[in-house]
Motif scaffolding. Structure first.
Motif, PDB file in Angstrom:
ATOM      1  N   THR A  82       0.895  -1.342   0.133  1.00 54.18           N
ATOM      2  CA  THR A  82       0.034  -0.208   0.006  1.00 54.18           C
ATOM      3  C   THR A  82       0.801   1.110  -0.050  1.00 54.18           C
ATOM      4  O   THR A  82       2.200   1.403   0.186  1.00 54.18           O
ATOM      5  CB  THR A  82      -0.855  -0.099   1.205  1.00 54.18           C
ATOM      6  N   ASN A  94       3.495  -1.263   3.810  1.00 52.16           N
ATOM      7  CA  ASN A  94       3.072   0.240   3.526  1.00 52.16           C
ATOM      8  C   ASN A  94       4.635   0.959   3.145  1.00 52.16           C
ATOM      9  O   ASN A  94       5.399   0.845   3.872  1.00 52.16           O
ATOM     10  CB  ASN A  94       2.474   1.075   4.702  1.00 52.16           C
ATOM     11  N   GLU A 136       5.179   3.819   2.764  1.00 52.66           N
ATOM     12  CA  GLU A 136       5.472   5.127   3.291  1.00 52.66           C
ATOM     13  C   GLU A 136       7.251   5.457   3.369  1.00 52.66           C
ATOM     14  O   GLU A 136       8.142   4.580   3.519  1.00 52.66           O
ATOM     15  CB  GLU A 136       4.960   5.507   4.467  1.00 52.66           C
ATOM     16  N   SER A 194      -0.588   7.214   9.365  1.00 50.49           N
ATOM     17  CA  SER A 194      -0.563   6.555   7.955  1.00 50.49           C
ATOM     18  C   SER A 194      -1.645   5.464   7.654  1.00 50.49           C
ATOM     19  O   SER A 194      -2.205   5.257   8.642  1.00 50.49           O
ATOM     20  CB  SER A 194       0.809   6.066   7.567  1.00 50.49           C
ATOM     21  N   SER A 201      -1.406   2.760   7.360  1.00 49.91           N
ATOM     22  CA  SER A 201      -1.280   1.335   7.773  1.00 49.91           C
ATOM     23  C   SER A 201      -2.284   1.231   9.107  1.00 49.91           C
ATOM     24  O   SER A 201      -2.538   0.048   9.450  1.00 49.91           O
ATOM     25  CB  SER A 201       0.288   1.088   8.307  1.00 49.91           C
ATOM     26  N   THR A 203       1.681  -5.520   9.967  1.00 50.16           N
ATOM     27  CA  THR A 203       1.791  -4.470   9.096  1.00 50.16           C
ATOM     28  C   THR A 203       3.244  -3.998   9.247  1.00 50.16           C
ATOM     29  O   THR A 203       3.601  -3.586  10.365  1.00 50.16           O
ATOM     30  CB  THR A 203       0.819  -3.550   8.804  1.00 50.16           C
ATOM     31  N   CYS A 255       5.317  -0.673   8.328  1.00 51.08           N
ATOM     32  CA  CYS A 255       5.158   0.662   7.518  1.00 51.08           C
ATOM     33  C   CYS A 255       6.629   1.276   7.254  1.00 51.08           C
ATOM     34  O   CYS A 255       7.617   1.115   8.090  1.00 51.08           O
ATOM     35  CB  CYS A 255       4.129   1.608   8.266  1.00 51.08           C
TER      36      CYS A 255
END
Ligand code: ZN
Length: 384
Positions: free
Chosen positions: A84, A173, A175, A335, A337, A347, A349
């Motif tokens: 993501t 993620n 990011e 975020s 996440s 997860t 991130c």
């Protein structure tokens, strides 16, 4: 899969010029959160790339915000992995022309180079490389939001996120990455509230006894609100801005404040919101009326055991593959996440390119981290 990790790594190194070009093409365009047309155009380009790689691509369409791209590969009825990120930036129109993608002394600059066009590039190529290699460990779902930087305030993206991630076994993620190799497994959530109090105005000299001070009512309530802070729980209430009254010689008829709440857990937020409800109902000065509304909600990426374990395994596999050691960190900024951990999905991130100074003109990304982080993501997907 018919390629080893080392073969994939060689492919990454060979593809670096193409990856840099994709990174440039994503940075050199205006796509601030308010520029729906700009964000949607980026979405179309990424759609074309992922379709060419072999994905099925669709959008959640929103009237007042950039659309959310969803790409899928494999049999989505099976447990899948989520990759993501977001396509919007915080920068105003004209920024792409004013300071385009530039590489100098190993540093990449340009609007969103770090947050998060580098991570988007890594995500796109990971999908392409894995499909080419015949990857079949998990089906893959890509989710790219179009309005992350404004907390999905004008779209249904938050709700759509929760629906899309259902059935995922883990998430990454892409990011902004950290220079010190911190990988984020916990982020505080953030909410904002506007409170308005109406009292009864009166002349401060002629008939003060007829007045009901909204400012005084707010003063009591302000202290009640801040008393909900619990540092140990990781929940803070900050009445950051207040206002009220018009002139010194009148009992103030109106008062208002803006409140920021930070929380480590959604339960912490629920406790504060229950407290707010009680504070609003309570009246210190009779004939005053209080109302409030939440104007911003960025949920917390809660620290869950699954993320801790996922991190341990990722760190081990990364080092086995010759990549640098990482550390698990908690940060204050939010975020997307959060939507994965809310669904209980382990997860990691901040898996994207590394750099500093997000959301400012000083933003820069480390050029060499593009391929390093590409290799890290591939390692995670192939081994975890
Ligand atoms: Zn970001």
């Amino acid at each position: 899969m018919n390629q080893t990790l080392q073969e994939l790594f060689a492919k990454v190194d060979a593809a670096k010029p193409a990856m840099m070009e994709t990174w440039r093409s994503l940075v050199d365009r205006d796509c601030g959160s308010d520029n729906k047309a700009g964000v949607d155009a980026v979405g179309q380009d990424i759609k074309a790339f992922l379709e060419a790689a072999g994905c099925r691509v669709r959008f959640h369409e929103y009237e007042k915000a950039g659309n959310m791209l969803v790409a899928e590969y494999g049999d989505m009825s099976k447990p899948f992995v989520v990759l993501t990120g977001h396509m919007d930036t915080v920068f105003a129109d004209g920024t792409a022309a004013a300071r385009p993608f530039t590489v100098k002394d190993g540093r990449v600059t340009g609007p969103g180079a770090l947050d998060m066009k580098g991570g988007d590039t890594i995500l796109m190529y990971a999908v392409k490389f894995l499909i080419e290699a015949g990857y079949d460990r998990y089906p893959i779902k890509v989710i790219l939001a179009g309005d992350e930087e404004v907390g999905h305030g004008k779209s249904e993206a938050g709700k759509d996120y929760l629906a899309e991630v259902k059935g995922a076994v883990m998430g990454f993620n892409m990011e902004t990455g950290f220079i010190d190799n911190g990988i984020v497994i916990e982020r505080k959530g953030c909410c904002r509230y506007r409170w308005d109090i109406d009292g009864v105005g009166a002349h401060a000299g002629n008939n003060p006894e007829a007045g009901r001070s909204a400012v005084k009512e707010l003063a009591h309530k302000l202290l009640d609100m801040e008393a909900l802070t619990d540092f140990a729980e990781g929940t803070t209430v900050n009445v950051g801005v207040i206002g009220g009254g018009t002139v010194a010689n009148a009992v103030p008829e109106h008062a208002w404040c803006i409140v920021d709440v930070r929380f480590r857990t959604m339960a912490g937020l629920a406790r504060v919101e229950k407290g707010f409800e009680e504070i609003a109902k309570k009246t210190y000065i009779d004939h005053t009326a209080t109302k409030y509304e939440r104007t911003v909600l960025v949920p917390a990426m809660e620290r869950i055991e699954g993320s801790e374990k996922l991190f341990e395994r990722a760190n081990e596999e990364a080092q086995k593959a010759g990549l640098p050691a990482m550390k698990a960190i908690a940060v204050g900024g939010g975020s997307d996440s959060a939507y994965l951990t809310m669904a209980g999905i382990p997860t990691l991130c901040a898996m994207g390119v590394k750099g500093e100074f997000n959301h400012t003109v000083r933003e820069w990304a480390e050029e060499s981290s593009l391929t390093e982080r590409e290799k890290l993501l591939l390692t995670c997907l192939v081994t975890l």
